[in-house]
Design a protein around this motif. Structure first.
Motif, PDB file in Angstrom:
ATOM      1  N   GLU A 150      -3.131   2.928  11.939  1.00  0.00           N
ATOM      2  CA  GLU A 150      -1.945   2.092  11.736  1.00  0.00           C
ATOM      3  C   GLU A 150      -0.786   2.619  12.569  1.00  0.00           C
ATOM      4  O   GLU A 150      -0.052   1.856  13.197  1.00  0.00           O
ATOM      5  CB  GLU A 150      -1.573   2.075  10.239  1.00  0.00           C
ATOM      6  N   ASN A 185       3.520  -1.567   3.357  1.00  0.00           N
ATOM      7  CA  ASN A 185       3.367  -0.280   2.670  1.00  0.00           C
ATOM      8  C   ASN A 185       4.689   0.168   2.057  1.00  0.00           C
ATOM      9  O   ASN A 185       5.757  -0.240   2.515  1.00  0.00           O
ATOM     10  CB  ASN A 185       2.907   0.796   3.662  1.00  0.00           C
ATOM     11  N   SER A 232      -9.936   1.423   5.745  1.00  0.00           N
ATOM     12  CA  SER A 232      -9.389   0.870   4.497  1.00  0.00           C
ATOM     13  C   SER A 232      -9.002  -0.590   4.674  1.00  0.00           C
ATOM     14  O   SER A 232      -9.229  -1.412   3.788  1.00  0.00           O
ATOM     15  CB  SER A 232      -8.128   1.628   4.077  1.00  0.00           C
ATOM     16  N   HIS A 248      -6.957   1.728  -4.678  1.00  0.00           N
ATOM     17  CA  HIS A 248      -6.704   1.760  -3.242  1.00  0.00           C
ATOM     18  C   HIS A 248      -8.027   1.597  -2.494  1.00  0.00           C
ATOM     19  O   HIS A 248      -9.038   2.162  -2.913  1.00  0.00           O
ATOM     20  CB  HIS A 248      -6.037   3.087  -2.856  1.00  0.00           C
ATOM     21  N   GLY A 303       0.825  -1.199   0.000  1.00  0.00           N
ATOM     22  CA  GLY A 303       0.000   0.000   0.000  1.00  0.00           C
ATOM     23  C   GLY A 303       0.859   1.248   0.000  1.00  0.00           C
ATOM     24  O   GLY A 303       2.047   1.201  -0.306  1.00  0.00           O
ATOM     25  N   GLU A 304       0.242   2.358   0.364  1.00  0.00           N
ATOM     26  CA  GLU A 304       0.954   3.637   0.313  1.00  0.00           C
ATOM     27  C   GLU A 304       1.719   3.888   1.612  1.00  0.00           C
ATOM     28  O   GLU A 304       2.949   3.745   1.653  1.00  0.00           O
ATOM     29  CB  GLU A 304      -0.055   4.759   0.044  1.00  0.00           C
ATOM     30  N   ALA A 305       1.009   4.238   2.657  1.00  0.00           N
ATOM     31  CA  ALA A 305       1.653   4.619   3.912  1.00  0.00           C
ATOM     32  C   ALA A 305       0.657   4.428   5.046  1.00  0.00           C
ATOM     33  O   ALA A 305      -0.554   4.433   4.816  1.00  0.00           O
ATOM     34  CB  ALA A 305       2.102   6.078   3.850  1.00  0.00           C
ATOM     35  N   PRO A 306       1.138   4.282   6.289  1.00  0.00           N
ATOM     36  CA  PRO A 306       0.214   4.121   7.408  1.00  0.00           C
ATOM     37  C   PRO A 306      -0.659   5.355   7.615  1.00  0.00           C
ATOM     38  O   PRO A 306      -0.214   6.477   7.363  1.00  0.00           O
ATOM     39  CB  PRO A 306       1.138   3.931   8.615  1.00  0.00           C
ATOM     40  N   GLY A 307      -1.889   5.143   8.082  1.00  0.00           N
ATOM     41  CA  GLY A 307      -2.752   6.235   8.517  1.00  0.00           C
ATOM     42  C   GLY A 307      -2.723   6.327  10.038  1.00  0.00           C
ATOM     43  O   GLY A 307      -1.852   5.736  10.687  1.00  0.00           O
ATOM     44  N   PHE A 319      -2.915  -1.387   7.519  1.00  0.00           N
ATOM     45  CA  PHE A 319      -4.299  -1.642   7.081  1.00  0.00           C
ATOM     46  C   PHE A 319      -5.166  -2.204   8.203  1.00  0.00           C
ATOM     47  O   PHE A 319      -5.720  -3.301   8.080  1.00  0.00           O
ATOM     48  CB  PHE A 319      -4.311  -2.577   5.854  1.00  0.00           C
TER      49      PHE A 319
HETATM   50  N1  URA Z   1      -3.670   2.970   3.613  1.00  0.00           N
HETATM   51  C1  URA Z   1      -2.491   2.444   3.229  1.00  0.00           C
HETATM   52  O1  URA Z   1      -2.044   2.617   2.116  1.00  0.00           O
HETATM   53  N2  URA Z   1      -1.823   1.712   4.102  1.00  0.00           N
HETATM   54  C2  URA Z   1      -2.266   1.466   5.341  1.00  0.00           C
HETATM   55  O2  URA Z   1      -1.575   0.765   6.076  1.00  0.00           O
HETATM   56  C3  URA Z   1      -3.502   2.025   5.708  1.00  0.00           C
HETATM   57  C4  URA Z   1      -4.190   2.759   4.837  1.00  0.00           C
END
Ligand code: URA
Ligand code: SF4
Length: 187
Positions: free
Chosen positions: A46, A80, A57, A154, A39-43, A53
């Motif tokens: 997370e 991520n 999401s 996503h 994925g992209e990055a923690p929110g 995740f």
């Molecule tokens: N969206 C992401 O891309 N990664 C996560 O870990 C949570 C949300």
């Protein structure tokens, strides 16, 4: 990744995100799986829990996996492109992606997945170096270092576009993940 590598990653200060994060978010799922999702990055969730995740999401992602008979605990390793949360969930900067790439490469080496799923444009750009809209990129098999790579929407985009209609993003994503499941069965 081995214990000492995980420890080093958990304490990483290679980019500015180290100053604002709560937790380095490394992975969840099965490190021996044939399938890896990036994925992209923690929110926020997370960042608080140290697991990728796990927010809205993440729940949407797990449901989609189950919809195509993939078990989120056993059939997949989830991580991520960036291990630390960007402030206010802004998109990761090029320099941050570059700094974090070494960790992602170690994960790819350790898990050695047969198939890689990339969720969203940031992951696609980070791994494949392709820039573009996910409407064009999703559902098209790509190749990276001999692995099959499937770009998908996503989950956060799917939460904003919840139509259950045939041909809507949710339906297309199920089709893409079903193609992934079938590819995993091929030898
Ligand atoms: N969206 C992401 O891309 N990664 C996560 O870990 C949570 C949300
Ligand atoms: Fe290190 Fe990656 Fe966190 Fe930056 S985002 S501090 S490179 S683990």
């Amino acid at each position: 990744m081995t214990g000492s590598t995980l420890q080093a990653c958990s304490a990483c200060t290679a980019c500015d995100l180290a100053t604002t994060r709560q937790t380095v978010v490394i992975s969840r799922g099965n490190p021996k799986a044939d399938l890896m999702l990036i994925g992209e990055a923690p929110g926020a969730q997370e960042d608080a829990q140290g697991i990728p995740f796990v927010g809205r999401s993440g729940r949407a992602l797990d449901q989609l996996l189950r919809d195509v008979d993939l078990d989120p605990e056993h059939d997949i390793y989830i991580c991520n492109a960036i291990k630390c949360r960007p402030p206010n969930n802004r998109r990761p900067k090029k320099a941050e992606l570059a700094a974090c790439r070494a960790w992602l490469d170690l994960q790819l080496e350790a898990v050695h997945p047969k198939v890689i799923v990339l969720t969203g444009a940031t992951a696609v750009e980070a791994i494949l170096g392709i820039k573009g809209g996910m409407t064009q990129l999703r559902g098209q098999w790509q190749s990276w270092n001999g692995r099959s790579v499937m770009p998908i929407f996503h989950p956060s985009y799917l939460l904003r576009n919840p139509s259950k209609a045939v041909g809507a993003p949710l339906d297309l994503t199920r089709q893409d993940l079903d193609a992934v499941r079938r590819r995993l069965c091929e030898r």
